[in-house]
Design a protein around this motif. Structure first.
Motif, PDB file in Angstrom:
ATOM      1  N   SER A  63      40.867  38.186  48.683  1.00 17.18           N
ATOM      2  CA  SER A  63      40.071  38.912  49.679  1.00 17.18           C
ATOM      3  C   SER A  63      40.923  39.735  50.643  1.00 17.18           C
ATOM      4  N   THR A  64      40.296  40.753  51.159  1.00 21.06           N
ATOM      5  CA  THR A  64      40.956  41.610  52.141  1.00 21.06           C
ATOM      6  C   THR A  64      39.992  41.894  53.294  1.00 21.06           C
ATOM      7  N   ASP A  78      37.863  44.167  42.944  1.00 22.91           N
ATOM      8  CA  ASP A  78      39.118  43.732  43.577  1.00 22.91           C
ATOM      9  C   ASP A  78      39.766  42.635  42.737  1.00 22.91           C
ATOM     10  N   VAL A  79      38.943  41.709  42.272  1.00 22.02           N
ATOM     11  CA  VAL A  79      39.498  40.574  41.530  1.00 22.02           C
ATOM     12  C   VAL A  79      40.115  41.052  40.220  1.00 22.02           C
ATOM     13  N   VAL A  80      39.405  41.889  39.513  1.00 20.46           N
ATOM     14  CA  VAL A  80      39.945  42.309  38.220  1.00 20.46           C
ATOM     15  C   VAL A  80      41.212  43.143  38.403  1.00 20.46           C
ATOM     16  N   THR A  81      41.264  43.858  39.503  1.00 21.60           N
ATOM     17  CA  THR A  81      42.439  44.687  39.742  1.00 21.60           C
ATOM     18  C   THR A  81      43.628  43.835  40.174  1.00 21.60           C
ATOM     19  N   ALA A  82      43.370  42.899  41.070  1.00 24.63           N
ATOM     20  CA  ALA A  82      44.480  42.134  41.640  1.00 24.63           C
ATOM     21  C   ALA A  82      44.874  40.941  40.774  1.00 24.63           C
ATOM     22  N   ALA A  83      43.923  40.296  40.170  1.00 26.45           N
ATOM     23  CA  ALA A  83      44.226  39.047  39.462  1.00 26.45           C
ATOM     24  C   ALA A  83      43.182  38.788  38.371  1.00 26.45           C
ATOM     25  N   PRO A  84      43.284  39.521  37.282  1.00 30.05           N
ATOM     26  CA  PRO A  84      42.227  39.449  36.272  1.00 30.05           C
ATOM     27  C   PRO A  84      42.002  38.044  35.716  1.00 30.05           C
ATOM     28  N   LYS A 220      33.191  49.319  35.156  1.00 29.98           N
ATOM     29  CA  LYS A 220      34.442  49.372  35.917  1.00 29.98           C
ATOM     30  C   LYS A 220      35.339  48.194  35.545  1.00 29.98           C
ATOM     31  N   VAL A 221      34.733  47.025  35.509  1.00 28.00           N
ATOM     32  CA  VAL A 221      35.514  45.826  35.194  1.00 28.00           C
ATOM     33  C   VAL A 221      36.089  45.936  33.784  1.00 28.00           C
ATOM     34  N   ALA A 222      35.240  46.326  32.863  1.00 25.52           N
ATOM     35  CA  ALA A 222      35.699  46.442  31.476  1.00 25.52           C
ATOM     36  C   ALA A 222      36.805  47.481  31.371  1.00 25.52           C
ATOM     37  N   GLY A 223      36.672  48.546  32.164  1.00 28.59           N
ATOM     38  CA  GLY A 223      37.692  49.589  32.135  1.00 28.59           C
ATOM     39  C   GLY A 223      39.046  49.066  32.567  1.00 28.59           C
ATOM     40  N   VAL A 224      39.058  48.302  33.634  1.00 27.21           N
ATOM     41  CA  VAL A 224      40.332  47.758  34.111  1.00 27.21           C
ATOM     42  C   VAL A 224      40.897  46.775  33.079  1.00 27.21           C
TER      43      VAL A 224
END
Ligand SMILES: O=C(O)CCC(=O)C(=O)O
Ligand SMILES: [Fe+2]
Length: 545
Positions: A63-64, A78-84, A220-224
């Motif tokens: 979280s931020t 945020d989660v998928v980007t920072a810590a999938p 978006k999630v799938a893309g990351v």
């Protein structure tokens, strides 16, 4: 921490926002929601407490600050980007909440997820009277659900949720596993009372009835994930799919050896042979193909009789993957043009059919992961050309379409039993509700492999494995929990958890050796390189600001 000036700015903006909330013109109910039997629902035990605790840790790790005073947040993006690798619990919980909301409001699989976020409310955080569709850009939010992840009194004080008027209950005191769900329109004006101390953590979801909006978050999630899985550090030595000898992996002699051994084992391995002959759909570039064979579930006889349909499905998947990989893509957008119409049909079918119909299966077909009409009445009604075969061995028949992962079709999935109602066959079908879920499973499995490799080397990884171990123990209580990505209304569909999928990879098959074991050896060797970074990020678990 925020500076004083910035905080004052936030507070001012927030006050202004709140004062506008009730004046807003938006807030009429979506036509589909006008005549619901109820407009709000409170339910306990929507997810197990272990999952709540796990999500609080994910929240703490990712979280931020920023979106309102005294509030921190971590969206699914945020989660998928920072810590999938922290996604699976989030995916499990959002799925469980989605199912609970559909069941509570009789919305028969019509809802799509528009927003998923873990939100922490600290001392002083509050939210004035408002409803959740109170802005033009929020008008596609049709339903809201808040799943509380910790307990008032123990973890924080204050922070009651209140409805301004209308049907009981008017006050909801947060506790772990409790969900409040309501239509996002002006019939449900609500507020959050100030948090007096501690931190109140919730999973907040908004749902939409608009098909296009429903796709965006998942896309978006799938893309990351796609990007991550394609990144060079994660390139795995891909064993060729059974029967596709010309697609040998990139790993040189070792892979060739593995391939040869695999061929030898096929002789006495009916599971693998079956996967081979049914010609399923292979998911993803650089993915461990031996583990992710997606194919529509069907009787074996049909599987062999209709290879061309499978081939078509496969090429559609490849096309879809190409689209996913293309810059500026809008995945599956076109496929949704007709979705509104078909989802109405699906809704009617869902009411008429004795068994529920899973609209997410329709989405899978749109994504090209499924291409078969096999005559299941409910499936045909739902999608016209679709249809799947009811799951005789992996759960009570649903009549819905399915995409199945023949996990480790060699039967090497120690610890994986066929789901409730199983016949004891060795081939295990895992059902995924969306491409994202399947990708999440992949990411998770990769992570687990990393943990296995780290076993001796890293206390941080070992501690985390302990956490997963506890979860595993806790999910052995009932078949429903064991197979619990959640059960649909009436418990008609059982799912195996992603965790079990991961364990099926991590656990060495009892009968010794086999393609799986060699795959794990090859993959872990490669993943070891990635490990220090994972351990570093993993140690952020539990860290607060
Ligand atoms: O956290 C809650 O209880 C409700 C939050 C809320 O109303 C909102 O985010 O719009
Ligand atoms: Fe709200």
């Amino acid at each position: 921490m925020l500076g004083k000036k910035r905080r004052a700015e936030y507070e001012e903006a927030d006050a202004e926002r709140q004062s506008r909330d009730l004046d807003a013109q938006h807030g009429s109910a979506h036509p589909r929601l006008e005549n619901l039997a109820r407009v709000r629902s409170v339910e306990d035990g929507v997810v197990p407490l272990e999952l709540c605790r796990e999500l609080v840790m994910v929240y703490q790790a990712v979280s931020t600050v920023g979106y309102r005073p005294h509030v921190r947040s971590a969206t699914i993006h945020d989660v998928v980007t920072a810590a999938p690798w922290l996604l699976p619990p989030l995916a499990r919980a959002r799925h469980a909440v989605l199912c609970a909301v559909e069941a509570a409001f009789g919305l028969g699989l019509e809802l799509g997820l528009e927003f998923t976020g873990l939100i922490g409310w600290r001392q002083g955080a509050a939210l004035g009277w408002h409803h959740d569709a109170n802005r033009e850009y929020l008008s596609r939010r049709h339903m809201s659900a808040v799943l509380y992840l910790n307990d008032q009194g123990a973890d924080f004080g204050g922070g009651d949720f209140r409805f301004q008027d209308g049907p009981e209950p008017l006050r909801v005191s947060p506790r772990a596993g409790r969900m409040v769900a309501y239509t996002a329109d002006a019939r449900n004006v609500h507020c959050v009372e100030p948090v007096a101390w501690g931190e109140r953590v919730a999973l907040t979801l908004w749902f939409t009835l608009e098909p296009a909006a429903a796709e965006e978050e998942d896309a978006k999630v799938a893309g990351v994930l796609e990007q991550l899985l394609a990144c060079p550090q994660l390139q795995l030595a891909v064993l060729p799919p059974p029967g596709a000898r010309d697609q040998a992996g990139q790993g040189g002699q070792q892979d060739l050896d593995q391939q040869q051994q695999q061929e030898e084992e096929k002789e006495d391995d009916p599971g693998l042979a079956q996967a081979d002959s049914s010609g399923g759909v292979w998911l993803g570039r650089g993915l461990p193909d031996t583990m992710y064979l997606l194919h529509p579930r069907q009787p074996e006889a049909q599987a062999q009789a209709q290879p061309e349909v499978q081939a078509e499905a496969e090429s559609e998947v490849r096309q879809e993957q190409a689209e996913l990989a293309a810059p500026g893509r809008e995945p599956a957008r076109e496929a949704h043009r007709d979705r509104e119409a078909t989802s109405t049909a699906a809704g009617t079918a869902a009411q008429q059919a004795a068994e529920p119909v899973d609209i997410r299966a329709q989405r899978l077909r749109e994504l090209g992961l499924h291409a078969r009409a096999s005559g299941a009445a409910a499936g045909e009604a739902a999608g016209g050309s679709g249809g799947g075969t009811a799951g005789a061995e992996a759960g009570p028949a649903t009549g819905s379409e399915c995409v199945w992962v023949h996990a480790l079709a060699a039967g090497a999935g120690a610890g994986l039993e066929p789901a409730a109602g199983g016949t004891g066959q060795r081939s295990v079908g895992l059902r995924f509700g969306s491409l994202t879920e399947a990708l999440l499973a992949t990411a998770f499995t990769v992570y687990r492999l990393g943990c296995v490799a780290a076993d001796a080397a890293s206390e941080a990884a070992a501690a985390e494995m302990g956490l997963w171990g506890d979860l595993a123990a806790s999910t052995e209580a009932t078949p429903e929990e064991t197979h619990g990505l959640g059960t649909r209304a009436g418990g008609a569909v059982a799912r195996l958890s992603l965790q079990q999928l991961a364990e099926s990879v991590a656990v060495e098959p009892q009968r010794g050796g086999g393609p799986l074991r060699r795959y794990v050896a090859a993959a872990t060797a490669q993943l070891r390189r990635q490990l220090p970074e994972w351990v570093r990020l993993g140690s952020l678990l539990g860290a607060c600001d």
